[in-house]
Design an enzyme around this catalytic site. Sequence first.
Site, short mmCIF file in Angstrom:
data_model
loop_
_atom_site.label_atom_id
_atom_site.label_comp_id
_atom_site.label_asym_id
_atom_site.label_seq_id
_atom_site.Cartn_x
_atom_site.Cartn_y
_atom_site.Cartn_z
CB CYS A 178 1.52 -3.54 5.18
SG CYS A 178 -0.06 -4.22 5.74
CG HIS A 213 -0.35 -0.05 2.53
ND1 HIS A 213 0.40 0.97 3.07
CD2 HIS A 213 -0.36 -1.04 3.49
CE1 HIS A 213 0.80 0.65 4.27
NE2 HIS A 213 0.36 -0.58 4.55
#
Length: 225
Positions: A201, A174
């Site tokens: 992430c 992301h």
Amino acid sequence: MRQFRFPRLKKRYRPWFWALVAVIIVVGVSVRVAASFHTAASTPRSSQLAKPAHAAAKSAAKAKQQRTDKPKAHQAPSVMRTPIDWQQPSETVAYPKLTTTDHVTLQVSLAKQRVYVLINGKTSYTMYASSGIHGLTPKGHFQIGGRGDHFYTPSEKMGANYWTAFSGSSYLFHSVPTDINGNYIPAEAAKLGKEPGSHGCVRLSVPDAKWVNQTIPAGTPVIIS
């Protein structure tokens, strides 16, 4: 008209006269021979000296031209954008165009904080990244799954844009993080490409995250090491 006659030398002076004439002739011939030898010897020598000097000048000019024409290794421009700008693509060249026959893999290097886009086994693009702190990003082989435009996690008080899941839905590619109002957080964005910062992430620059989100198909292998 009275005819001129050379005076006749006395007999006792004649040997001296002819000896003097012989000396004059010998000296004259020697001078002419020496002059001819000097001319013949000096002319080739000048040419021989001129040729090496001309050749040396020509070689020096050629070497200088080669140094000018041939760029040095350290002068070759890098496609990686420096300094790192989380609002820009990681490279200064366009993203690769994928075809349906291309075999694509995303390879994540935790040590280098990079994501490599491999097309048919060759690196076609490199992205700056920021992985999980304390080794929270899992290592192994995964696949690209679902995706979305935006998310926000209240417990972390951070969200992000252009998320693309791998390893189920627990871990994502992301953008650099946003706050509760959707504004990017500069202090967190500054970690991109330099150090881990997430809770597992893989953060990317805003354009890189968008490209992965809109371009990389589901099922694409993801290798993290």
